[in-house]
Scaffold this motif. Structure first.
Motif, mmCIF file in Angstrom:
data_model
loop_
_atom_site.group_PDB
_atom_site.id
_atom_site.type_symbol
_atom_site.label_atom_id
_atom_site.label_comp_id
_atom_site.label_asym_id
_atom_site.label_seq_id
_atom_site.Cartn_x
_atom_site.Cartn_y
_atom_site.Cartn_z
ATOM 1 N N LEU A 33 0.825 -1.196 0.000
ATOM 2 C CA LEU A 33 0.000 0.000 0.000
ATOM 3 C C LEU A 33 0.859 1.246 0.000
ATOM 4 O O LEU A 33 0.622 2.206 -0.704
ATOM 5 C CB LEU A 33 -0.884 -0.002 1.250
ATOM 6 N N HIS A 86 4.529 3.567 0.164
ATOM 7 C CA HIS A 86 5.908 3.548 -0.284
ATOM 8 C C HIS A 86 6.781 4.039 0.859
ATOM 9 O O HIS A 86 6.312 4.205 1.985
ATOM 10 C CB HIS A 86 6.092 4.344 -1.563
ATOM 11 N N ALA A 110 7.997 6.637 2.220
ATOM 12 C CA ALA A 110 7.689 7.714 3.147
ATOM 13 C C ALA A 110 6.837 7.233 4.312
ATOM 14 O O ALA A 110 7.078 7.590 5.455
ATOM 15 C CB ALA A 110 6.963 8.830 2.415
ATOM 16 N N LEU A 111 5.855 6.404 3.990
ATOM 17 C CA LEU A 111 4.996 5.934 5.064
ATOM 18 C C LEU A 111 5.702 4.889 5.893
ATOM 19 O O LEU A 111 5.532 4.819 7.092
ATOM 20 C CB LEU A 111 3.718 5.331 4.488
ATOM 21 N N THR A 135 7.713 5.898 8.826
ATOM 22 C CA THR A 135 7.022 6.502 9.946
ATOM 23 C C THR A 135 6.408 5.484 10.895
ATOM 24 O O THR A 135 5.780 5.848 11.840
ATOM 25 C CB THR A 135 5.902 7.427 9.462
ATOM 26 N N GLY A 136 6.598 4.223 10.617
ATOM 27 C CA GLY A 136 6.081 3.215 11.536
ATOM 28 C C GLY A 136 6.676 3.455 12.913
ATOM 29 O O GLY A 136 7.828 3.862 13.051
ATOM 30 N N SER A 137 5.906 3.223 13.952
ATOM 31 C CA SER A 137 6.373 3.565 15.289
ATOM 32 C C SER A 137 7.611 2.731 15.626
ATOM 33 O O SER A 137 7.759 1.605 15.174
ATOM 34 C CB SER A 137 5.261 3.284 16.302
ATOM 35 N N LEU A 143 6.537 -1.455 8.555
ATOM 36 C CA LEU A 143 5.127 -1.829 8.633
ATOM 37 C C LEU A 143 4.927 -3.120 7.878
ATOM 38 O O LEU A 143 4.562 -3.132 6.726
ATOM 39 C CB LEU A 143 4.255 -0.733 8.029
ATOM 40 N N PRO A 166 3.154 -6.611 6.920
ATOM 41 C CA PRO A 166 1.784 -7.129 6.980
ATOM 42 C C PRO A 166 1.621 -7.900 8.268
ATOM 43 O O PRO A 166 2.224 -8.960 8.450
ATOM 44 C CB PRO A 166 1.688 -8.072 5.775
ATOM 45 N N ALA A 167 0.889 -7.332 9.175
ATOM 46 C CA ALA A 167 0.815 -7.934 10.493
ATOM 47 C C ALA A 167 0.076 -9.254 10.440
ATOM 48 O O ALA A 167 -0.703 -9.497 9.544
ATOM 49 C CB ALA A 167 0.088 -6.988 11.436
ATOM 50 N N GLU A 173 -4.095 -7.076 5.004
ATOM 51 C CA GLU A 173 -2.755 -6.474 5.032
ATOM 52 C C GLU A 173 -2.837 -4.956 4.889
ATOM 53 O O GLU A 173 -2.167 -4.220 5.608
ATOM 54 C CB GLU A 173 -1.900 -7.059 3.895
ATOM 55 N N ALA A 220 -3.987 -3.583 8.123
ATOM 56 C CA ALA A 220 -2.944 -3.574 9.145
ATOM 57 C C ALA A 220 -2.025 -2.368 8.958
ATOM 58 O O ALA A 220 -1.659 -1.698 9.923
ATOM 59 C CB ALA A 220 -2.150 -4.874 9.085
ATOM 60 N N GLU A 221 -1.684 -2.091 7.713
ATOM 61 C CA GLU A 221 -0.782 -0.960 7.473
ATOM 62 C C GLU A 221 -1.440 0.365 7.817
ATOM 63 O O GLU A 221 -0.845 1.232 8.442
ATOM 64 C CB GLU A 221 -0.336 -0.963 6.004
ATOM 65 N N ARG A 256 -7.331 3.850 -0.710
ATOM 66 C CA ARG A 256 -6.193 4.372 -1.468
ATOM 67 C C ARG A 256 -6.547 5.605 -2.298
ATOM 68 O O ARG A 256 -6.470 5.591 -3.529
ATOM 69 C CB ARG A 256 -5.633 3.305 -2.407
ATOM 70 N N ARG A 289 2.210 13.577 7.633
ATOM 71 C CA ARG A 289 2.742 12.314 7.152
ATOM 72 C C ARG A 289 2.040 11.891 5.864
ATOM 73 O O ARG A 289 2.661 11.365 4.948
ATOM 74 C CB ARG A 289 2.552 11.230 8.221
ATOM 75 N N GLU A 308 3.342 13.892 3.058
ATOM 76 C CA GLU A 308 4.679 13.400 2.735
ATOM 77 C C GLU A 308 4.593 12.149 1.862
ATOM 78 O O GLU A 308 5.409 11.915 0.986
ATOM 79 C CB GLU A 308 5.408 13.079 4.040
#
Lengths: 377, 253
Positions: free
Chosen positions: A20, A22, A24-25, A28-30, A35, A37-38, B126, B129-130, B165, B192, B195
């Motif tokens: 989902l 790229h 940049a995101l 930023t995951g904590s 990130l 796929p959990a 998935e 989750a993201e 999306r 964010r 960004e």
């Protein structure tokens, strides 16, 4: 259609296409964690199928253990009405669109099977298939215009259409009008769908159809369609903002529901071998479907089964024991039950069991809680 | 799509609203409103109560059919299109009054949105989750929607919208009713998202929150656009001060 940060069509072939985000995101995951796929929350998604296996095994053995004609009859009626409840649950429980006219589809199915053999000497199985197609088409024609509206129009429309179809059959000579159709006796067998010496074949045919229906319900519930229907039930605006066309998916739900309902109409006709409009188009049939599902638990796969397990023995045994004088007693008792349920547990018996389960879990005695505890330890 | 198309699309603003007018009887909730939104921008739509911000939102996102005017998104005229078509093109919105699907879990809420582009359940899960990680709701995913606090519900609205999306996300008062810490979190989230390449249109009342993160601010008052510019320009604009504080305060100052 280009330039979307979420679109990945133009990414190199090696990239996982499901990604989902790229970079940049991802950064930023904590805690700087990627990130990934959990792991999906493992719901006990297969449990209803196991339960279905258990229930159908019990139902398969019961008629052999209790070899009593009345009991077999009650069992068949239970399976038919549990399945009708499942079908109704798709459009009302999942999609939130209350239909008060499912008797229309039930009757169409019953008449299709009966007329096929009575008028044309065609196998009732072909009649059953034709009836299901006709019922589906009728449901689409009736629902499509009202699904574009909000509010109670759908409930009113289903009620009205069922009444119109009933009146139509009462005065239609092709289907023998109010006299009804007595299906001519044929040789016993699966091909003619007639059995005269024992009710057992009906038990097992109905059981097979019931299992199929529960599986269809589960399939719908767990699929994208099921998510969409529940979203539409929750909020049509929210659904639309997620790209869902509510009218379209409500229509799909209605068509599936009508298709199944019609099939059980055909089974019923072949079982009783006599039908008239007052039997199969009765408002009482629509109402029984509504009541037993609401009592058992709206929107839950076991709701209609539990509801039918209470209502059908009640109504069939009062009829068997009291005959004509007992007519209506079942609905009086049932009506009272519904009032109690509506006041104390709108989610029905299934809701009652769930909240009981939650309380147990909170006290830390449920199997889940114990398992979790040991897992942590 | 060939290369010329792509260039043309890049040069064009992502969203072009021209002469948007929405009348309810005699009341013009939006009167000839014109503005553009460029790719990668955060544009704030502000104005006093009743200025027509939400109506404007509804007209752009397809929930209302405007009386007059044109809305072009990504080169496609979407005026009067249904919301679900517009969402499929990549424009979606959240609601001021949150529409949490209470019977569904947080994860199911988001998966419902993800199904728009994810072919199967596994993929949808998935994506969910993201998005839940991004909006800080991952640990709540098994909870039913109705058990969330208002701040969490607002984030869930955003998460659900993100799961479709979008290219352009419209947030209708996503910060109203939040405490200062939560507002800070929401501001960070907006930045964010930008960004990440998203374009945002934000309706907001809380000036301290919206001014620092906006590239451009559009001010509506009584249905008309009265100002447009950078946050600094707008804050210094006399008409804006008048609209917010009233003629009396303006005269006194």
């Amino acid at each position: 259609m280009n330039e979307s940060p979420w679109k990945d069509r133009k990414e190199p072939a090696g990239e996982p296409t499901r990604r989902l985000t790229h970079g940049a995101l991802e950064r930023t995951g904590s805690d700087g964690q990627a990130l990934r796929p959990a792991q999906p929350v493992r719901r006990r998604a297969r449990a209803p199928e196991l339960w279905l296996l258990a229930v159908s095994a019990v139902v398969a053995v019961l008629p052999l253990a209790v070899n009593n004609v009345n009991f077999h009859h009650v069992l068949i009626m239970f399976l038919i009405f549990a399945s009708l409840g499942e079908a109704w649950n798709i459009i009302t429980g999942l999609a939130g669109q209350t239909s008060f006219g499912h008797a229309a589809f039930f009757g169409i199915g019953a008449y299709a099977a009966a007329v096929a053999y009575f008028r044309h000497g065609i196998s009732p199985w072909i009649g059953m298939a034709a009836g299901a197609v006709i019922a589906t088409a009728v449901s689409a024609v009736v629902s499509y215009p009202v699904f574009r509206l909000k509010g109670h129009y759908f409930a009113i429309a289903t009620l009205a259409v069922a009444e119109i179809i009933f009146q139509l059959f009462v005065s239609w000579s092709y289907v023998e009008g109010a006299t009804g159709i007595s299906i001519p006796v044929a040789a016993e067998g699966l091909a003619t769908f007639q059995f005269h010496t024992s009710k057992l074949p009906y038990c097992y045919i109905t059981l097979a159809a019931f299992v199929g229906t529960v599986l269809v319900f589960r399939r719908v519930e767990e699929s994208r369609l099921g998510y969409y229907l529940r979203a539409i039930k929750g909020s049509e605006e929210a659904a639309m903002a997620m790209g869902i066309n509510p009218a379209r998916y409500k229509l799909y739900a209605m068509m599936i529901s009508a298709f199944i309902t019609s099939i059980f109409g055909s089974i019923y006709a072949q079982y009783i071998l006599y039908i008239d409009p007052f039997m199969v188009f009765a408002l009482a049939i629509s109402m029984k479907i509504v009541l037993l599902t609401v009592l058992g638990g709206l929107g839950s796969v076991w709701g209609p089964v539990l509801g039918a397990a209470i209502l059908i023995p009640l109504s069939e045994y009062t009829r068997i024991l009291l005959g004509g004088t007992g007519k209506g007693i079942d609905l009086i008792v049932f009506g009272a039950l519904i009032v109690v349920v509506a006041c104390f547990q709108p989610q029905g018996i299934v809701g009652l069991m769930r909240s009981h389960g939650r309380r147990r879990a909170e006290r830390g005695v449920s199997g889940d809680a114990r398992r979790d505890a040991t897992a942590v330890a | 799509m060939d290369a010329t198309d792509t260039r043309a699309a890049n040069a064009r603003p992502l969203l072009e609203v021209t002469g948007l007018t929405m009348r309810f009887g005699n009341l013009a909730a939006n009167d000839n409103v014109t503005f553009n939104v460029h790719r990668g921008e955060i544009v704030a739509l502000i104005g006093p109560n009743g200025a027509g911000k939400t109506t404007c939102f509804n007209c752009v996102s397809g929930f209302l059919r405007p009386t007059a005017g044109r809305v072009v998104f990504d080169g496609i005229d979407i005026t009067g299109m249904r919301p679900y078509h517009i969402c499929r093109l990549g424009l979606t919105r959240t609601f001021q009054i949150v529409k949490t699907l209470g019977d569904m879990t947080v994860e199911e809420n988001v998966m419902t949105g993800a199904f728009l582009r994810a072919p199967g359940k596994r993929e949808a899960r998935e994506v969910a989750a993201e998005v839940l990680e991004l909006t800080g709701l991952l640990d709540k995913r098994a909870k039913p929607g109705r058990s969330l606090t208002i701040a969490e519900r607002k984030r869930l609205e955003i998460a659900r919208a993100l799961a479709t999306r979008p290219k352009l996300l419209m947030l209708d008062e996503a910060m109203a009713g939040l405490n200062p810490t939560e507002i800070k979190g929401a501001m960070d989230l907006c930045l964010r998202l930008r960004e990440a390449g998203l374009t945002l249109v934000v309706v907001e009342h809380i000036m301290e929150a919206i001014m620092p993160i906006s590239d451009r601010v559009i001010v509506l008052s009584s249905g008309e656009k009265i100002a447009e510019g950078t946050p600094e320009e707008v804050a210094a604009n006399e008409d804006v001060i008048k609209a917010y504080l009233g003629e009396k305060y303006h005269a006194a100052s």
